[in-house]
Design an enzyme around this catalytic site. Structure first.
Site, PDB file in Angstrom:
ATOM      1  N   SER B 157       0.835  -1.201   0.000  1.00 33.60           N
ATOM      2  CA  SER B 157       0.000   0.000   0.000  1.00 33.60           C
ATOM      3  C   SER B 157       0.876   1.260   0.000  1.00 33.60           C
ATOM      4  CB  SER B 157      -0.926  -0.065   1.225  1.00 33.60           C
ATOM      5  OG  SER B 157      -1.951   0.863   1.131  1.00 33.60           O
ATOM      6  N   ARG B 227     -11.536   6.086  10.788  1.00 32.96           N
ATOM      7  CA  ARG B 227     -11.068   4.709  10.725  1.00 32.96           C
ATOM      8  C   ARG B 227     -12.139   3.795  10.123  1.00 32.96           C
ATOM      9  NH1 ARG B 227      -7.145   1.078   9.923  1.00 32.96           N
ATOM     10  NH2 ARG B 227      -7.808  -0.908  10.777  1.00 32.96           N
ATOM     11  N   ASP B 324      -9.138  -6.602  -3.962  1.00 30.73           N
ATOM     12  CA  ASP B 324      -8.708  -5.283  -3.478  1.00 30.73           C
ATOM     13  C   ASP B 324      -9.300  -4.224  -4.400  1.00 30.73           C
ATOM     14  OD1 ASP B 324      -7.413  -2.978  -2.705  1.00 30.73           O
ATOM     15  OD2 ASP B 324      -5.385  -3.811  -2.848  1.00 30.73           O
ATOM     16  N   HIS B 357      -8.201  -5.128   0.286  1.00 35.71           N
ATOM     17  CA  HIS B 357      -6.900  -4.464   0.361  1.00 35.71           C
ATOM     18  C   HIS B 357      -6.071  -5.009   1.520  1.00 35.71           C
ATOM     19  CE1 HIS B 357      -3.950  -1.372  -0.242  1.00 35.71           C
ATOM     20  NE2 HIS B 357      -4.135  -0.856   0.947  1.00 35.71           N
ATOM     21  N   ASP B 358      -6.748  -5.398   2.595  1.00 37.24           N
ATOM     22  CA  ASP B 358      -6.049  -5.919   3.776  1.00 37.24           C
ATOM     23  C   ASP B 358      -5.301  -7.222   3.502  1.00 37.24           C
ATOM     24  OD1 ASP B 358      -6.388  -4.025   5.666  1.00 37.24           O
ATOM     25  OD2 ASP B 358      -8.037  -5.012   6.736  1.00 37.24           O
TER      26      ASP B 358
END
EC number: 2.3.1.46
Lengths: 199, 383
Positions: B157, B227, B324, B357-358
């Site tokens: 990232s 968040r 992602d 994405h994680d």
């Protein structure tokens, strides 16, 4: 070294920029890099093959060729190779055209469906051929667009392609005598070097 | 907490606070006269100093990438699954360096540390940062550790952006550049999400233009919301569906009652956001998302990524994950295509994953493991 790789090696100019479509374990690119100092990239979708390419120190891009090659610029490679893969393509004609667009020269190798053994199996047993070279049943084969040498040459003439070289392999002794006589019947594999541009 | 340290863990580690007294001029024009970096290292630097590997962290990351700080620690470092003896980033082979970037809130000089000219926390006055500022500070870290050239710089990232910037700024100081789930620049949608997250922070009445520490408050609600917004973009629809579905945490849909319900996903997001807002700094969040937004690999190379990558000498590995959607495989393909046009060496893997994405942080993904392992093991280091 595989005999088809040896023939391809003879056709490649030193220091070429090469794209190998369906590059397998990357051994062809590795050989070409070692003996012709080419700079190459391979496209591959099989994850085991991709790991082998990395172990072979080959540039490998995970990509499904059937989804198109639009990312690659016109004439951006000296040579585009497709070895024993065109028969697995969804649209072989489109793929071949793309290869000729991207590469100044193109090398294609494929198994010959016109080989006598294939003809005999189909003619006598009425079943799709299964052999050492084509070890799949019709329902699980990745090969969906078989052709014979004659078929391929037809396509080349439709696409107005010039054939620079042709070699056939897949036999020794008597078989190699016959395959020179009638390649479409006796040779198992064909290799073509073709181009669309001026020589 | 670990009952015992697993054999393939780097074990108990102690971070190191390093002091730098050469002034660092930042891309924004301001200068940090001195700064500190919180650093962790794993493995041993070899005699020829050729086995050093830099790990760059993502948006909310820090120096603690592997191992445990103590036997009381609940979770190991953020990339522990892939760093350690026998793991893809093998500490038997590599000397691995991980740090908290400048502007961070885990010990390095940043908004929560003291501004020497005022004696107060920097707060909202901390200078704006670009990815290249981190890269320059990391180069000085390399100098301080006696590392002339990294065997590899690795990042996911925002970390991948640092790795790519490294390859352009210090082409002779990086052997391999590993870019995971990253992009050459953010899309408008990415920037929009960052904007929404920042708005949540900036409009929190407790934010006080970033000087909340001197007001003895914390913009926890804003940071929590920021968040949540970000977290949503890190997960995939399928992944969230599999993990949470429409399951309820409390309440029911029975007719004839107005009892409120709480979905599991709501409870999860709230819990994650609350914990995050307890340990993370709002100014750092604003700074880091801005650095993300500003990043554009090719801006100073005539907006041509091919020109940009022609500056590089290293080899690249690029990895993306199918689910992602924040930095989709398309964004990685743009990197790969530019590298091919620039005639750079590159390996590209597009991994099936439901983790969004994680995915780049998630343990037990066999193909991810295999790809990293095979690439890292062919990197040559002298003795």
């Amino acid at each position: 070294m595989r005999i088809d790789h040896k023939i391809i090696l003879d056709w490649v100019e030193p220091n070429s920029r090469v794209l190998d479509l369906g590059c397998g374990d990357g051994s062809l690119l590795k050989n070409l890099t070692a003996s012709k100092q080419i700079h190459g990239y391979g496209l591959e979708i099989n994850s085991e093959n991709i790991l082998q390419c990395i172990a072979n120190g080959v540039n490998v891009i995970e990509q499904d060729i059937d989804e198109g090659l639009g990312d690659y610029d016109d004439q951006s490679f000296d040579l585009v190779i497709m070895s024993q893969t065109i028969q697995t393509m969804m649209y072989p004609e489109r793929t071949l055209e793309e290869m000729l667009r991207i590469g100044r020269q193109v090398i294609v190798t494929f198994p010959n469906f016109g080989h006598w053994k294939a003809r005999v199996q189909l003619a006598l047993h009425g079943r799709m051929p299964v052999s050492d070279l084509l070890p799949y049943e019709w329902y699980n084969t990745p090969n969906i667009h078989f052709c014979t040498f004659r078929d391929f040459e037809h396509l080349c003439s439709d696409l107005k392609v010039k054939t620079l070289n042709r070699e056939v392999i897949g036999g020794d002794g008597m078989a190699s005598f016959f395959q020179k006589l009638h390649p479409n019947l006796f040779a198992a594999t064909a290799l073509y070097r073709i181009t669309k541009g001026d020589l | 907490m670990p009952d015992s340290i697993p054999a393939n863990s780097v074990g108990l580690v102690t971070p190191l606070l390093m002091q730098f007294d050469d002034p660092l001029t930042l891309a924004c024009g301001r200068t940090l006269d001195s700064y500190q970096l919180m650093v962790e290292t794993y493995g041993t630097l070899n005699a020829s100093r050729t086995n050093a590997l830099l790990i760059c962290h993502a948006l909310s990351g820090h120096h603690h990438a592997a191992g445990y700080h103590s036997m009381e620690e609940h979770k190991p470092g953020w990339w522990d699954a892939y760093i350690g003896p026998g793991k893809p980033l093998d500490t038997n082979k590599f000397f691995i360096v991980s740090l908290n970037n400048i502007g961070g809130c885990h010990g390095s000089t940043g908004p929560v540390t003291q501004n020497p000219s005022t004696g107060q926390p920097w707060g909202g006055d901390f200078p704006a940062l670009r990815v290249r500022d981190w890269v320059h500070s990391q180069a000085r870290l390399a100098d301080a550790l006696g590392i002339q050239k990294w065997a590899a710089v690795v990042g996911g990232s925002l970390g991948g952006m640092q790795a790519m910037r490294w390859s352009l700024e210090y082409p002779d100081r990086i052997g391999h550049c590993v870019v995971i789930a990253s992009a050459m620049k953010l899309s408008a949608q990415n920037i929009a999400f960052n904007h929404a997250a920042r708005e949540a922070i900036l409009t929190d009445p407790e934010f006080h233009d970033g000087n909340f520490l001197s007001h003895s408050t914390l913009p926890k609600r804003g940071l929590s919301t920021a968040r949540v917004i970000a977290h949503l973009t890190y997960l995939s629809d399928d992944g969230m569906g599999q993990k949470f579905g429409r399951e309820l945490r409390s309440g029911s849909f029975a007719q004839g009652t107005e009892e409120p319900v709480e979905f599991q996903i709501e409870s999860y997001l709230r819990y994650q956001a609350d914990s995050f807002s307890n340990v993370f700094d709002a100014n750092t969040y604003v700074l880091m998302t801005r650095a993300l937004d500003y990043f554009d690999l090719a801006r100073e190379y005539g907006d041509d990524p091919v020109e940009a990558f022609k500056q590089a000498q290293c080899k690249y590995m690029v990895i993306s994950f199918t689910s992602d959607w924040r930095f989709s495989p398309e964004r990685s393909r743009e990197i790969v295509n530019a590298l091919i046009r620039a005639d750079r060496d590159v390996v590209y893997g597009e991994l099936e994953s439901d983790f969004g994405h994680d995915a780049f942080l998630i343990p037990n993904q066999p193909r991810y493991w295999d790809l990293l392992t095979s690439y890292m093991s062919q990197i040559e280091v002298a003795d």
